[in-house]
Each structure stands twice: as C-alpha cells, then as structure tokens.
Enzyme design. Structure first.
Site, PDB file in Angstrom:
ATOM      1  N   ASP A 182      49.097 -11.498  25.352  1.00 10.68           N
ATOM      2  CA  ASP A 182      48.565 -10.925  24.126  1.00 10.68           C
ATOM      3  C   ASP A 182      49.403 -11.466  22.977  1.00 10.68           C
ATOM      4  O   ASP A 182      50.604 -11.703  23.127  1.00 10.68           O
ATOM      5  CB  ASP A 182      48.596  -9.391  24.154  1.00 10.68           C
ATOM      6  CG  ASP A 182      47.669  -8.788  23.094  1.00 10.68           C
ATOM      7  OD1 ASP A 182      46.729  -9.479  22.656  1.00 10.68           O
ATOM      8  OD2 ASP A 182      47.876  -7.621  22.707  1.00 10.68           O
ATOM      9  N   ASP A 203      45.346 -19.876  11.603  1.00  6.17           N
ATOM     10  CA  ASP A 203      46.037 -21.167  11.487  1.00  6.17           C
ATOM     11  C   ASP A 203      46.025 -21.758  10.069  1.00  6.17           C
ATOM     12  O   ASP A 203      47.017 -22.360   9.649  1.00  6.17           O
ATOM     13  CB  ASP A 203      45.453 -22.181  12.473  1.00  6.17           C
ATOM     14  CG  ASP A 203      45.846 -21.890  13.918  1.00  6.17           C
ATOM     15  OD1 ASP A 203      46.616 -20.925  14.144  1.00  6.17           O
ATOM     16  OD2 ASP A 203      45.391 -22.612  14.817  1.00  6.17           O
TER      17      ASP A 203
END
Length: 197
Positions: free
Chosen positions: A68, A152
C-alpha cells in the site's frame, strides 16, 4: 519458492519478477484463482498491506505479499496518506480530481514538502514482515511532465529538480518509494532462499 503478490497489476508483477530473478516464482491473484475485491479498511498503510496479505494467506494458505502506498503532505498534516488513491471521491480513484484537490488545498502554502511512502507486508511460512520505502520531496505549484500516473506530475523528489512525470517511468522506478520497499523485500527473500539451500 512460490510467492503470491496480492495484485493483478501486470506492470508491478513484471517489475518485481525482474528484480527477484529465478530465485522466486511470483504469482498474481488471478494465477491462484482469486478474483475477490479485497477490502482496504485500515487507517494505516501497514494495516492495509497486512489486511490484503492476511486475506490471501488465510484463504489460500500460500506465502504472500501485498503493498500500500500513500502521499503524505506536511502542510496537510500527512494527508492524503492512506486515502491517496481515493482523495477526491471516497468511492473511486480519479487521478485528475485527486491532483486538482491537492493543488487547490496547497494554494498559497509556503511549505510544500511531502513524501511518498510504500509499505510491503510479507507473510512467509506463517510469519509476518514489513518493509518500507520512502522518498522525500515537494509538491509543485502546477503539473509538469506527461509520463507516469497519479500524482507524478506534481511530485518532485528532493534535489532532482523534476517531477516524477518529467523523469520518465524507468528513472522514476529506479529511485521511487516503491522501488526502495521492493528492494528491501527482494534482499530479504534472496537471503532466505540462499539459507534454504
């Protein structure tokens, strides 16, 4: 050694298989006939990774690992954290909306420092292990770059001067939080495999 990765993400599977080489055979959830939507209801990354790994181990009796990941922003008291994938909407992952919400909440913030953190939970021969990978950086005021996914375009690692999306997938995967956690896992598995010979 056979090891289940509690995912059906083909990119993650091939990346980890390449790092491990021939020492370990990695199986996906589909490979073992698991098509369940495994819940992630913990309030911590560790808890979610363990929840997924335990689910597979208890039902299939196999060695397994799960991961995770969370983006933790200092000015937001560590948010989105465990809710990183479903930050804008509780019922789905909308990466554009997530990023827009993050940029909106940080508007005018002087401290834009943040970190990505990945936790991998491994259950091997009935014992549980945790591995963590962290990369520190900051949130840029606007999106930059076109590679990658999720946050990102707005996350820039410390001392790099570019966002993950500007660096490109190959460079990002070499230094990312996930890569750091995976390498710790791989080192551990290789040591174990060598000790068993």
């Amino acid at each position: 050694m056979k090891l289940v990765f509690a995912t059906n993400n083909a990119h993650k599977l091939s990346e980890i298989s390449a790092i491990l080489g021939d020492e370990v055979e990695i199986l996906s959830l589909a490979d073992i006939g698991c098509f369940d939507d495994i819940a992630e209801t913990s309030e911590t990354l560790d808890g979610n990774a363990l929840q997924k790994a335990r689910y597979v181990h208890e039902r299939y009796g196999m060695n397994v690992f799960a991961d995770d990941t969370g983006l933790e922003v200092k000015a937001l008291d560590g948010r989105p954290g465990v809710h990183t994938a479903r930050y804008a909407f509780a019922d789905r992952n909308d990466t554009e909306a997530n990023t827009s919400k993050l940029l909106s909440e940080l508007e005018g913030a002087e401290d834009r420092s943040a970190r990505f953190r990945t936790v991998i939970a491994l259950i091997l021969d009935g014992r549980e292990y945790l591995f963590e990978g962290v990369i520190n950086g900051f949130i840029t005021p606007e999106r930059r770059g076109t590679d990658g996914f999720g946050y990102d375009p707005v996350f820039s690692p410390e001392e790099i001067g570019k966002t993950f999306a500007e660096l490109g997938v190959e460079v990002k995967n070499g230094l990312s939080h996930r890569a750091r956690a995976v390498h710790k896992l791989c080192d551990f598995l290789k040591e174990n495999a060598a000790a068993d010979k």
